[in-house]
Write a protein that holds these residues in place. Structure first.
Motif: not given
Lengths: 338, 338
Positions: B189-191, B175-185
């Motif tokens: 999760c993307i990894a 969801m972070a990848l799809a939503g373009g959420i930035p930052g190390p956390d």
């Protein structure tokens, strides 16, 4: 570079370079009809996979779902047959399109399971996913005694080139279906195209006889698949045009199509017959063994020669033509629409 | 009826009815994480397959070719891990689109081969075909001692429900990848989403301990995969919400997304952790064995109960909610776009 510029076999070469070494249990890695792995001292495992893609390998207007399932089984059974193995277990992986009717999937699986069962194998697992294109993928596992496995490599100069059954019928059937050719001869060829019979029993009988040196099944086309044996065995070959086994229905259908039957036999592909290479003195015993075990004819069509002597097709006048590799490649200039 | 009206699991049921009986060598047929076949008295063969389809399982803008190859290996390695097996041999079957660059295929195969090698397996064969959609299919074979194989069936009331690693990170990453959420956390999760690590070593350690009764890997989502164990074992389950292992990065990313971290942990899917069911008295020994063999944490998240007691999620207030099966189905109403 785009894959269609490179062609299928060159792409496979590039892929193989990425793989690195297999583990020590791998007896035959990528590049033969099946992989061969040592699973216990007395048994090897054979593994192969092949896929059917709608619009490329079949058109739903021309073939029933059950025939598609049977065909999916047969193209894989043929690869196990080419190594002389006993087919055992299959995994089916399907990419299904939205809107597809469940009855299609059920009939396809029924045909698949029935054809596998006929040759001693069963579906043990699989996977479903959605897709925009219907892709039916099958992995088939088989078993063999280690000493009976036949590979593409092993042919030596002086060996006989033998072929099961007859050639060119499937190609004639494919063209007759596309061209709407009527009549019983065309129908017989169309049946050979839609419902090929893999030479599993014949392959096991040849392997058990221990008389053969190399084997391959004919999917790309006789000339090209013999070329694969020549490549792997580092030999040449001399094929006698008049000895190619071509059925009467194939000749009649080729004539109706305005095609040369011998060209279909040499390059048509999808025959799923076996090319078997054996010592010249073994021919009679092999013909006999095959007639008894599988009721399949075996015809000597030529002789293995040294690599330096090349690969030739000799006609009845005694003149020779290069045995061109004109079979099917999935990518690249030789691709046909079907 | 169209397949999307029926849903994935109902379609699988219909397919299984077409298969007929397997041959006597089949120890576990369709319906578990892998098929299990007896190949010699002391060894069984495990076999599984899973596919990645472009546009459905990955977008080339979001993941490299090498990561796609690694992911293809991992989703299959995870199924072998779920049975406690040693991954050994793989067959790759790719449908490739015209215009695809050869470097993409090479990088994908390189990633696939590297990830397999890391867990003791290698590519032994495969197939290429053309298609209008990129479909990457892998069949993975593994080995095990017959007495060590763990299945979905085998859980009994009173058993502990244990889970490796932590949950929800992959779903948060997706969801972070799809939503373009930035930052190390979010990156962490993307990894986890792009490059899941299959629990092969942990699975083999659990199997070798002989302490577990049942096992499954989490692909559909914890709640749904626990449901598969309950179905196969004919038991119920009680999960304690506060015990679900959820990492700090997952909690932070869920908060940034406005999502509930526990929901991601329960239903997000693609964690590729293992749910291990074992006698309550075995918990400490399993935690110890896993810490030593694989450096993987193992957390008790609940208890197996009788089927009649149902499947429940208990929160800290003591109130219980149905442990809904909200995981991923490929066809039907629960399908998500990704």
């Amino acid at each position: 570079m785009q894959i269609q510029e490179l062609g299928e076999f060159a792409l496979i070469e590039r892929i193989l370079r990425q793989l690195g070494p297999g583990n020590s249990s791998v007896v035959v890695g990528p590049g033969d009809d099946t992989a061969v792995m040592q699973v216990s001292p007395g048994a090897v495992l054979l593994a192969t996979c092949d896929a059917l893609v709608e619009g490329r390998h079949f058109l739903r207007a021309q073939i029933t779902a059950e025939q598609i399932g049977r065909r999916l089984a047969s193209v894989n059974l043929s690869d196990i047959a080419a190594m002389g193995g006993q087919p055992r277990w299959a995994l089916a992986s399907f990419a299904l399109t939205d809107g597809l009717d469940t009855s299609f999937v059920e009939a396809c699986v029924r045909g698949l399971a029935e054809q596998l069962r006929e040759f001693g194998a069963s579906v043990v697992g699989g996977n479903l996913t959605g897709g925009t294109e219907l892709v039916l993928d099958l992995t088939l596992l088989g078993e063999s005694a280690p000493e009976c496995v036949l590979r593409r490599a092993g042919a030596i100069p002086g060996d006989a080139i033998l072929v099961t059954g007859d050639l060119g019928a499937a190609a004639a059937g494919r063209m007759a279906l596309a061209g709407g050719i009527p009549g019983p001869d065309a129908q017989a060829c169309i049946a050979r195209h839609l419902s090929p019979v893999p030479r599993v029993t014949a392959g096991m009988a040849i392997a058990a006889s221990r008389l053969a040196h190399a084997m391959i099944d004919i999917s790309d086309g006789f000339a090209q698949d013999l070329g694969h044996i020549c490549d792997a065995s580092r030999v040449g070959g001399l094929v006698e045009l008049d000895r190619l086994p071509i059925g009467a229905a194939t000749r009649a259908t080729a004539a109706a199509l305005g095609e040369d039957a011998a060209t279909l036999a040499l390059a048509g592909g999808e025959d799923y017959e076996l090319i078997c290479i054996a010592g010249a003195d073994a021919e009679a015993r092999l013909v006999d063994a095959l007639g008894r075990a599988a009721s399949v004819p075996l015809t000597r069509v030529g002789t293995i020669v040294a690599a330096g002597e090349g690969r030739w097709l000799k006609d009845s006048s005694g003149s020779s033509l290069p045995l061109e590799q004109t079979g099917w490649q999935h990518f690249g200039p030789l691709r046909r629409s079907r």
